[in-house]
Design a protein around this motif. Sequence first.
Motif, PDB file in Angstrom:
ATOM      1  N   THR B  36       0.846  -1.194   0.000  1.00 23.88           N
ATOM      2  CA  THR B  36       0.000   0.000   0.000  1.00 23.88           C
ATOM      3  C   THR B  36       0.882   1.245   0.000  1.00 23.88           C
ATOM      4  O   THR B  36       1.817   1.352   0.786  1.00 23.88           O
ATOM      5  N   TRP B 114       2.267  -7.572   4.783  1.00 20.04           N
ATOM      6  CA  TRP B 114       1.917  -6.181   4.506  1.00 20.04           C
ATOM      7  C   TRP B 114       3.188  -5.377   4.267  1.00 20.04           C
ATOM      8  O   TRP B 114       4.106  -5.430   5.093  1.00 20.04           O
ATOM      9  N   PHE B 116       4.109  -1.382   3.489  1.00 22.62           N
ATOM     10  CA  PHE B 116       3.609  -0.015   3.308  1.00 22.62           C
ATOM     11  C   PHE B 116       4.743   0.868   2.808  1.00 22.62           C
ATOM     12  O   PHE B 116       5.890   0.732   3.251  1.00 22.62           O
ATOM     13  N   ALA B 133       2.800  -0.394  -5.906  1.00 27.08           N
ATOM     14  CA  ALA B 133       1.858  -0.803  -4.855  1.00 27.08           C
ATOM     15  C   ALA B 133       0.600  -1.419  -5.477  1.00 27.08           C
ATOM     16  O   ALA B 133       0.240  -1.113  -6.612  1.00 27.08           O
ATOM     17  N   CYS B 135      -2.233  -0.933  -3.961  1.00 26.57           N
ATOM     18  CA  CYS B 135      -3.295  -0.040  -3.507  1.00 26.57           C
ATOM     19  C   CYS B 135      -2.673   1.313  -3.150  1.00 26.57           C
ATOM     20  O   CYS B 135      -1.656   1.370  -2.450  1.00 26.57           O
ATOM     21  N   ARG B 136      -3.271   2.390  -3.649  1.00 24.36           N
ATOM     22  CA  ARG B 136      -2.792   3.727  -3.315  1.00 24.36           C
ATOM     23  C   ARG B 136      -3.871   4.438  -2.520  1.00 24.36           C
ATOM     24  O   ARG B 136      -5.034   4.459  -2.926  1.00 24.36           O
ATOM     25  N   CYS B 159      -6.115   7.685  -6.388  1.00 26.96           N
ATOM     26  CA  CYS B 159      -6.161   6.867  -5.170  1.00 26.96           C
ATOM     27  C   CYS B 159      -7.436   6.040  -5.080  1.00 26.96           C
ATOM     28  O   CYS B 159      -8.475   6.448  -5.581  1.00 26.96           O
ATOM     29  N   LEU B 212      -8.672  -2.819   4.179  1.00 27.42           N
ATOM     30  CA  LEU B 212      -7.346  -3.212   3.680  1.00 27.42           C
ATOM     31  C   LEU B 212      -7.226  -4.742   3.604  1.00 27.42           C
ATOM     32  O   LEU B 212      -6.652  -5.289   2.661  1.00 27.42           O
ATOM     33  N   ARG B 215      -9.041  -5.829   0.529  1.00 26.93           N
ATOM     34  CA  ARG B 215      -8.243  -5.482  -0.655  1.00 26.93           C
ATOM     35  C   ARG B 215      -7.086  -6.454  -0.830  1.00 26.93           C
ATOM     36  O   ARG B 215      -6.756  -6.856  -1.936  1.00 26.93           O
ATOM     37  N   ARG B 216      -6.450  -6.840   0.296  1.00 29.75           N
ATOM     38  CA  ARG B 216      -5.329  -7.777   0.227  1.00 29.75           C
ATOM     39  C   ARG B 216      -5.804  -9.125  -0.313  1.00 29.75           C
ATOM     40  O   ARG B 216      -5.189  -9.695  -1.218  1.00 29.75           O
TER      41      ARG B 216
END
Lengths: 221, 221
Positions: B36, B114, B116, B133, B135-136, B159, B212, B215-216
């Motif tokens: 992310t 994870w 980041f 990434a 996810c933004r 985003c 999150l 999303r993962r």
Amino acid sequence: MDEVRKLELKHQVLQANTDAADAFRGALARRGTFMTDIMGSPGAGKTTLLLGLFERLQGETAVIEADIESTVDSEKIKAAGVTAVQLETNGVCHVEMGMVEQAHAALAGRDFDWLFLENIGNLVCPAEFDTGAHCRVMLLSVPEGYDKVYKYPLMFSVCEALIVTKCDYLPLNPDFDMDALVERATLLNPDLRVFVTSARTGEGMDELAAWLKERRSAALA
Amino acid sequence: MDEVRKLELKHQVLQANTDAADAFRGALARRGTFMTDIMGSPGAGKTTLLLGLFERLQGETAVIEADIESTVDSEKIKAAGVTAVQLETNGVCHVEMGMVEQAHAALAGRDFDWLFLENIGNLVCPAEFDTGAHCRVMLLSVPEGYDKVYKYPLMFSVCEALIVTKCDYLPLNPDFDMDALVERATLLNPDLRVFVTSARTGEGMDELAAWLKERRSAALA
């Protein structure tokens, strides 16, 4: 392109910008105009600070409002009865001399005692570009945190004054270490002036206006 | 260099960056790592948000801390017992793939659930660069003001989620127009998720962590 060639090109671009800035600065001074470049993060309070300064500065004032997009800020300036020119950079993250000259031309030869440039909300890129101003100042708002002085040192190094804004938030931010901020900032820049202000309460605004008047007198002498 | 040639060069640089990002993203996914990219202004609360997420996410976590200078933030992350790699950009205002790859190499082949990236504090330049990434997300803190959505539209467009931070400041900012912010942001980006959070009170943090995780699961399926 190799790294050395890239650095050479960057140096040439910055040098050309500085040469144009010197010429512009001299021309403004001969016309009695003192220009201040106002920099800071998005939301540091640049427009609100300007609105608080207008009533404290004597003389004719104009503002060049630089934004990536939108006319939100220039509308606020105009609503206060002050001349504003919008400078939309269309995605560019800083202001260069060519843009300033174009925006200034839109003032159509009128002379002003005070010219302000409200730069793009950004603590990084604007620090690298001389915009032809006589005086560069930066804002740091209390909610942003004092540790920005460690992370964005160039901005603190190139400005004459650090204006801490939203100081009415200090009671809510017990971690904001003003002493550490001032110590580090003056290490980076021994001549830095520091003003602690709140546009809401008016704290520090008279001192800031008085200092700008002194700087104007000195620059135009 | 003429303008057309400059634009061509910029396009080539961005395309090469995107190609490298796609390859990196795929390689991470095959190793079970979901990355992310966290963006926002200086002082929007990126590090504090991360500290609040660690306790709410299961699994091994690492953070790439990008800063112009200083190791202030990576020290905070390490103090929380989480792996952190410092990425100093030495004046550069955004993060590109080459930098991410170098920082990731410093994790020495360890696999994380994870990853980041805390990007440079800047609402402009980071929006242009894919950092590999999955996810933004972007942060906008209440004290910055809701009108940033008009001034920095690209960031809101690229985003997946807008995380409004420091919502415990809302009572002090009666001018913060959440409805106008959400309306404009979803006009720019119809699929945008909005989370209203406060790391201080914990508001909205469980919802963000749950999203999150979803999303993962989707990205690594």
